[in-house]
Design an enzyme around this catalytic site. Structure first.
Site, PDB file in Angstrom:
ATOM      1  CG  ASN A 211     -24.827 -11.932 -40.171  1.00  0.00           C
ATOM      2  OD1 ASN A 211     -24.829 -12.763 -39.454  1.00  0.00           O
ATOM      3  ND2 ASN A 211     -24.363 -10.462 -39.409  1.00  0.00           N
ATOM      4  CG  ASP A 280     -17.108  -4.859 -38.957  1.00  0.00           C
ATOM      5  OD1 ASP A 280     -17.326  -5.661 -37.868  1.00  0.00           O
ATOM      6  OD2 ASP A 280     -16.865  -5.545 -39.960  1.00  0.00           O
ATOM      7  CE  LYS A 290     -44.011  -0.107 -38.173  1.00  0.00           C
ATOM      8  NZ  LYS A 290     -46.061   0.264 -38.600  1.00  0.00           N
ATOM      9  CG  PHE A 324     -14.677 -18.646 -37.839  1.00  0.00           C
ATOM     10  CD1 PHE A 324     -14.904 -19.521 -36.694  1.00  0.00           C
ATOM     11  CD2 PHE A 324     -14.986 -19.930 -39.003  1.00  0.00           C
ATOM     12  CE1 PHE A 324     -14.504 -21.197 -36.120  1.00  0.00           C
ATOM     13  CE2 PHE A 324     -15.543 -21.207 -38.829  1.00  0.00           C
ATOM     14  CZ  PHE A 324     -15.579 -21.609 -37.341  1.00  0.00           C
ATOM     15  CE  LYS A 338     -10.837 -10.205 -40.588  1.00  0.00           C
ATOM     16  NZ  LYS A 338     -12.319 -10.458 -41.879  1.00  0.00           N
ATOM     17  CE  LYS A 342     -10.808  -8.966 -36.135  1.00  0.00           C
ATOM     18  NZ  LYS A 342     -12.130  -8.957 -35.769  1.00  0.00           N
TER      19      LYS A 342
HETATM   20  O1  PMT Z   1     -23.513 -19.525 -39.232  1.00  0.00           O
HETATM   21  P1  PMT Z   1     -23.733 -19.952 -40.489  1.00  0.00           P
HETATM   22  O2  PMT Z   1     -24.527 -19.488 -41.409  1.00  0.00           O
HETATM   23  O3  PMT Z   1     -23.286 -21.692 -40.265  1.00  0.00           O
HETATM   24  O4  PMT Z   1     -22.274 -19.498 -40.810  1.00  0.00           O
HETATM   25  C1  PMT Z   1     -20.857 -19.002 -41.229  1.00  0.00           C
HETATM   26  C2  PMT Z   1     -19.985 -17.956 -40.578  1.00  0.00           C
HETATM   27  C3  PMT Z   1     -20.153 -17.615 -42.432  1.00  0.00           C
HETATM   28  C4  PMT Z   1     -21.196 -16.632 -39.720  1.00  0.00           C
HETATM   29  C5  PMT Z   1     -18.702 -18.667 -39.996  1.00  0.00           C
HETATM   30  O5  PMT Z   1     -18.238 -19.545 -40.809  1.00  0.00           O
HETATM   31  C6  PMT Z   1     -18.003 -17.381 -39.928  1.00  0.00           C
HETATM   32  O6  PMT Z   1     -16.471 -17.032 -40.920  1.00  0.00           O
HETATM   33  N1  PMT Z   1     -17.658 -16.885 -38.873  1.00  0.00           N
HETATM   34  C7  PMT Z   1     -17.131 -15.437 -39.012  1.00  0.00           C
HETATM   35  C8  PMT Z   1     -17.951 -14.371 -39.405  1.00  0.00           C
HETATM   36  C9  PMT Z   1     -17.549 -12.695 -39.252  1.00  0.00           C
HETATM   37  O7  PMT Z   1     -17.342 -12.071 -38.518  1.00  0.00           O
HETATM   38  O8  PMT Z   1     -16.266 -12.479 -39.779  1.00  0.00           O
HETATM   39  P2  PMT Z   1     -15.079 -11.028 -39.596  1.00  0.00           P
HETATM   40  O9  PMT Z   1     -13.945 -11.545 -40.949  1.00  0.00           O
HETATM   41  O10 PMT Z   1     -16.222 -10.153 -40.633  1.00  0.00           O
HETATM   42  O11 PMT Z   1     -14.788 -11.235 -38.343  1.00  0.00           O
HETATM   43  C10 PMT Z   1     -13.483 -11.769 -37.680  1.00  0.00           C
HETATM   44  C11 PMT Z   1     -13.686 -12.469 -36.542  1.00  0.00           C
HETATM   45  O12 PMT Z   1     -13.599 -11.285 -35.184  1.00  0.00           O
HETATM   46  C12 PMT Z   1     -14.810 -13.244 -36.678  1.00  0.00           C
HETATM   47  O13 PMT Z   1     -13.966 -14.455 -35.266  1.00  0.00           O
HETATM   48  C13 PMT Z   1     -15.620 -12.379 -35.392  1.00  0.00           C
HETATM   49  O14 PMT Z   1     -16.339 -12.696 -34.867  1.00  0.00           O
HETATM   50  C14 PMT Z   1     -14.840 -11.144 -35.183  1.00  0.00           C
HETATM   51  N2  PMT Z   1     -15.908  -9.761 -34.028  1.00  0.00           N
HETATM   52  C15 PMT Z   1     -15.833  -9.325 -35.494  1.00  0.00           C
HETATM   53  C16 PMT Z   1     -16.402  -8.057 -36.039  1.00  0.00           C
HETATM   54  C17 PMT Z   1     -16.765  -7.760 -34.318  1.00  0.00           C
HETATM   55  N3  PMT Z   1     -17.075  -6.233 -33.997  1.00  0.00           N
HETATM   56  N4  PMT Z   1     -16.275  -8.232 -33.096  1.00  0.00           N
HETATM   57  C18 PMT Z   1     -15.964  -9.584 -33.218  1.00  0.00           C
HETATM   58  O15 PMT Z   1     -15.624 -10.615 -32.107  1.00  0.00           O
END
Ligand code: PMT
Length: 406
Positions: A211, A280, A290, A324, A338, A342
């Site tokens: 991403n 995810d 490859k 986040f 969330k 979580k």
């Molecule tokens: O890195 P930059 O370019 O500065 O950008 C920052 C950012 C946009 C990446 C950051 O600010 C941000 O939002 N990070 C979380 C991105 C994310 O994966 O969001 P989500 O809503 O999909 O996930 C929610 C939370 O669960 C996050 O804390 C994520 O780390 C966590 N997660 C999600 C999926 C997964 N399989 N495991 C996780 O731990």
């Protein structure tokens, strides 16, 4: 008692008319209880006599790397090691360039190379020099390495121009130094684990799913946590910037690698901040070789990755957990969902569809939630400012002994 009492400060003075203001700065720092050791560049001695700084600091002034007065130590290493903080004021364009390039050709530049102490830089120069792209780029390089700047003021300059480039007033520099030491204590003794960047989910040896995360948000959090005195572990997926100094950096590739790196360190941590963008889903199969082009269509089967934050929420004991959320709509409802699912203590939501927020940008726009709901919305700010603000919020709550279960 002053926050500076007993602190060892190395004050680097560069050549420029503003060197006279460094004398007032030296005096104020000494009066506040700091042990000040002055290093002058050869050009600085053309503007102010070393005796001025020796008298004000009550320590000998260091100028020449080879003028070793005490045979039991190497002076620039000794000063570098003893410093709680190094201030360069005034910092000339030349010295800023030397720090950026890692040059060590005099007492000040070798000390700056050798120190592991935080560095504060207060530039002073002609308005056009300050705006020169080379100087700007050097300052950006320094800022990316965690060096902090005290911005010059705007006004009449000694060279006759009016504009930005005047050394910050000594009182303002002292205030910045006091703030530095006050901030430093906020997370001392705390272990903080931060995840950053994007995960990489391999399809074959040369192709992957990922991403747009640049790591800037997570790296800024790590930098601020180090500055506030924490012991920081930064678990980083793919990122576009160098890691801040002072962190324990663990590089990972996939969500599964990140899961292992985080969970194996969980019991020792006081704070977990999950700024990483974790995929995810991952390809069900990782091809050893490859993939060859064959049919017109290729179907990739994806399987769900474990949710690392959710597992942290299930297994945490005393840890303060910050998640986040990258959202594009229904921010509050999705963020609160969330946070509860979580078991986070705080959740930081960014609307990643908004200009100046989210992936890759230098700025972010975030709203913060806790278990009771909305806490605050921050306007657009640099990611470093957002990070500092969030860590103060976390330190406030840790001070009150809060976790999700209290
Ligand atoms: O890195 P930059 O370019 O500065 O950008 C920052 C950012 C946009 C990446 C950051 O600010 C941000 O939002 N990070 C979380 C991105 C994310 O994966 O969001 P989500 O809503 O999909 O996930 C929610 C939370 O669960 C996050 O804390 C994520 O780390 C966590 N997660 C999600 C999926 C997964 N399989 N495991 C996780 O731990």
């Amino acid at each position: 008692m002053s926050a500076l009492n007993g602190k060892t400060i190395v004050l680097g003075v560069c050549g420029g008319i503003a060197a006279f203001k460094a004398a007032a700065l030296c005096s104020k720092l000494t009066q506040a209880g700091a042990k000040v050791h002055v290093i002058m560049t050869a050009s600085a001695t053309k503007f102010v006599a070393p005796l001025t700084f020796q008298t004000l600091s009550r320590h000998e002034v260091a100028i020449d790397t080879f003028d070793e007065k005490d045979a039991s130590v190497v002076q620039h290493i000794d000063l570098a090691d003893r410093a709680d903080l190094v201030i360069v004021a005034p910092a000339s364009a030349n010295t800023i360039a030397k720090i950026a390039l890692g040059l060590g050709d005099d007492m000040l530049s070798t000390t700056l190379l050798a120190t592991t102490a935080p560095i504060l830089v207060a530039p002073a120069m002609n308005v056009h020099m300050y705006a020169n792209p080379a100087v700007e780029q050097n300052m950006r390089t320094l800022a990316d390495r965690g060096i902090r700047f005290i911005e010059p003021g705007t006004g009449q300059l000694a060279c006759g121009y009016v504009g930005k480039g005047r050394l910050a007033e000594p009182e303002d520099i002292v205030r910045a130094v006091e703030l530095h030491f006050a901030e430093r204590g906020r997370l001392t003794g705390k272990r903080v684990l931060i995840t950053a960047g994007g995960t990489v989910e391999r399809i074959d040896p040369v192709r992957y799913l990922t991403n747009d995360s640049s790591g800037k948000m997570g790296y800024a959090l790590a930098e601020a946590a180090v500055r506030m005195g924490a012991e920081v572990t930064l678990i980083s997926g793919k990122a576009a910037i160098p890691a801040p100094s002072g962190v324990k950096l663990v590089r990972v590739d996939s969500a599964l690698d990140m899961l292992e790196a985080v969970m194996s360190r969980l019991p020792d941590q006081d704070v977990i901040i999950k700024a990483a963008a974790v995929a995810d889903y991952r390809p069900a199969e990782r091809h050893e070789h490859k993939l060859k082009k064959s049919d017109d269509e290729l179907t990739l089967t994806l399987i769900k990755n474990p949710d690392i934050l959710q597992q942290i929420g299930e297994l945490k004991t005393h840890q303060f957990v910050v998640g986040f959320a990258a959202e594009t709509r229904n921010i509050e409802a999705f963020a609160m969902d969330k946070l509860r699912r979580k078991r986070c203590d705080l959740l930081v939501a960014n609307d990643v569809s908004a200009e100046g927020a989210g992936f890759g940008t230098d700025t972010n726009i975030v709203s913060v939630y806790d278990r009771s709901g909305f806490v605050e919305a921050l306007p657009m700010m640099g990611k470093r400012e957002v990070a500092t603000h969030l860590l103060h919020l976390i330190a406030d709550r840790l001070g009150k002994g809060e976790t999700a279960d209290t």
